[in-house]
Write a protein that holds these residues in place. Structure first.
Motif, PDB file in Angstrom:
ATOM      1  N   VAL A 153      72.374 124.060 -27.369  1.00  0.00           N
ATOM      2  CA  VAL A 153      71.988 123.973 -25.962  1.00  0.00           C
ATOM      3  C   VAL A 153      72.097 122.502 -25.569  1.00  0.00           C
ATOM      4  O   VAL A 153      71.556 121.632 -26.245  1.00  0.00           O
ATOM      5  N   ALA A 154      72.809 122.229 -24.485  1.00  0.00           N
ATOM      6  CA  ALA A 154      73.041 120.853 -24.042  1.00  0.00           C
ATOM      7  C   ALA A 154      72.365 120.604 -22.696  1.00  0.00           C
ATOM      8  O   ALA A 154      72.265 121.511 -21.866  1.00  0.00           O
ATOM      9  N   TYR A 155      71.906 119.384 -22.520  1.00  0.00           N
ATOM     10  CA  TYR A 155      71.265 118.942 -21.290  1.00  0.00           C
ATOM     11  C   TYR A 155      71.929 117.629 -20.861  1.00  0.00           C
ATOM     12  O   TYR A 155      72.219 116.787 -21.691  1.00  0.00           O
ATOM     13  N   PHE A 156      72.140 117.457 -19.571  1.00  0.00           N
ATOM     14  CA  PHE A 156      72.660 116.208 -19.031  1.00  0.00           C
ATOM     15  C   PHE A 156      71.533 115.524 -18.274  1.00  0.00           C
ATOM     16  O   PHE A 156      70.735 116.191 -17.604  1.00  0.00           O
ATOM     17  N   PHE A 157      71.461 114.189 -18.353  1.00  0.00           N
ATOM     18  CA  PHE A 157      70.442 113.481 -17.587  1.00  0.00           C
ATOM     19  C   PHE A 157      70.977 112.167 -17.047  1.00  0.00           C
ATOM     20  O   PHE A 157      71.895 111.561 -17.591  1.00  0.00           O
ATOM     21  N   PHE A 158      70.387 111.741 -15.936  1.00  0.00           N
ATOM     22  CA  PHE A 158      70.680 110.460 -15.299  1.00  0.00           C
ATOM     23  C   PHE A 158      69.356 109.922 -14.768  1.00  0.00           C
ATOM     24  O   PHE A 158      68.674 110.604 -13.990  1.00  0.00           O
ATOM     25  N   TYR A 165      71.645 133.590 -24.588  1.00  0.00           N
ATOM     26  CA  TYR A 165      70.640 132.679 -25.114  1.00  0.00           C
ATOM     27  C   TYR A 165      69.248 133.284 -24.907  1.00  0.00           C
ATOM     28  O   TYR A 165      68.848 133.558 -23.788  1.00  0.00           O
ATOM     29  N   PHE A 166      68.528 133.467 -26.013  1.00  0.00           N
ATOM     30  CA  PHE A 166      67.185 134.040 -25.949  1.00  0.00           C
ATOM     31  C   PHE A 166      66.190 133.124 -26.644  1.00  0.00           C
ATOM     32  O   PHE A 166      66.508 132.500 -27.650  1.00  0.00           O
ATOM     33  N   ILE A 167      64.962 133.041 -26.090  1.00  0.00           N
ATOM     34  CA  ILE A 167      63.918 132.288 -26.773  1.00  0.00           C
ATOM     35  C   ILE A 167      63.125 133.202 -27.690  1.00  0.00           C
ATOM     36  O   ILE A 167      62.577 132.754 -28.678  1.00  0.00           O
ATOM     37  N   MET A 168      63.061 134.457 -27.335  1.00  0.00           N
ATOM     38  CA  MET A 168      62.464 135.495 -28.166  1.00  0.00           C
ATOM     39  C   MET A 168      63.075 136.816 -27.719  1.00  0.00           C
ATOM     40  O   MET A 168      63.708 136.860 -26.669  1.00  0.00           O
ATOM     41  N   PRO A 169      62.918 137.877 -28.501  1.00  0.00           N
ATOM     42  CA  PRO A 169      63.537 139.150 -28.113  1.00  0.00           C
ATOM     43  C   PRO A 169      63.137 139.576 -26.695  1.00  0.00           C
ATOM     44  O   PRO A 169      61.961 139.501 -26.329  1.00  0.00           O
ATOM     45  N   TYR A 170      64.125 139.977 -25.930  1.00  0.00           N
ATOM     46  CA  TYR A 170      63.970 140.464 -24.559  1.00  0.00           C
ATOM     47  C   TYR A 170      63.517 139.396 -23.571  1.00  0.00           C
ATOM     48  O   TYR A 170      63.149 139.701 -22.446  1.00  0.00           O
ATOM     49  N   HIS A 171      63.531 138.139 -23.972  1.00  0.00           N
ATOM     50  CA  HIS A 171      63.161 137.031 -23.088  1.00  0.00           C
ATOM     51  C   HIS A 171      64.296 135.999 -23.091  1.00  0.00           C
ATOM     52  O   HIS A 171      64.318 135.123 -23.956  1.00  0.00           O
ATOM     53  N   MET A 209      66.650 132.828 -22.237  1.00  0.00           N
ATOM     54  CA  MET A 209      66.416 131.435 -21.879  1.00  0.00           C
ATOM     55  C   MET A 209      66.805 131.261 -20.419  1.00  0.00           C
ATOM     56  O   MET A 209      67.707 131.935 -19.922  1.00  0.00           O
ATOM     57  N   ALA A 210      66.120 130.368 -19.731  1.00  0.00           N
ATOM     58  CA  ALA A 210      66.457 130.096 -18.335  1.00  0.00           C
ATOM     59  C   ALA A 210      67.910 129.639 -18.253  1.00  0.00           C
ATOM     60  O   ALA A 210      68.400 128.941 -19.133  1.00  0.00           O
ATOM     61  N   GLY A 211      68.581 130.038 -17.204  1.00  0.00           N
ATOM     62  CA  GLY A 211      69.977 129.658 -17.021  1.00  0.00           C
ATOM     63  C   GLY A 211      70.093 128.189 -16.645  1.00  0.00           C
ATOM     64  O   GLY A 211      69.120 127.442 -16.679  1.00  0.00           O
TER      65      GLY A 211
END
Length: 162
Positions: free
Chosen positions: A109-114, A139-145, A147-149
């Protein structure tokens, strides 16, 4: 803990969770790298599951711009952990319980920041989950949940003291 049927169970045995973490950082002129790599082990992974490997890394450019010396950071954060059977969530009880049907992880999972700073204020722009949608992975953090897009965030942190 709550077993796979989400029923509370008292564990009679002791168990250990071990984590070895390696932090590393270096910079070359205005380029910076910070990272943490950890190895995790649970002697009772059927009761307390943990990912075996976790990676947290940042690569960014940092410099002062213009004549006033405006401090600026621009870069990427990367997160990764190996597959493991994370706990699932039971909405009826509000508890996490053990499950061994759905593994999560094994994706980057990648994040960009400025960021830039003006006096006591820090202004930032961030893109969370930058690589979401680039592959067919879910992408899941746990089953049926899931990850935020991908999300775009902008904000100001303003310190009201010197």
């Amino acid at each position: 803990f709550h077993d796979s049927s989400a029923t509370p169970v008292q564990l009679e045995d002791k168990f250990t969770v071990t984590q070895m973490e390696f932090s590393h950082a270096f910079n070359i002129n205005t380029w910076n790298y910070n990272g943490k790599t950890s190895y995790n082990y649970s002697s009772r992974s059927n009761v307390f599951p943990v990912p075996e490997i976790q990676l947290y890394h940042s690569l960014y450019y940092e410099n002062k711009l213009f004549k006033v010396g405006l401090p600026v950071q621009i870069g990427f954060d990367f997160r990764y952990h190996t597959k493991y059977f994370t706990k699932a969530y039971m909405p009826a009880t509000g508890q996490l319980y053990l499950q061994n049907e759905h593994e999560v992880g094994d994706y980057l999972v990648a994040y960009f920041f400025f960021n830039f700073r003006i006096n006591n204020s820090k202004v930032f722009f961030k893109v969370d989950n930058l690589n979401e949608g680039f592959s067919n992975r879910n992408y899941f953090i746990m089953p049926y949940h899931p990850m935020a897009g991908r999300a775009y965030k902008i904000g100001i942190k303003w310190r009201f003291f010197d």
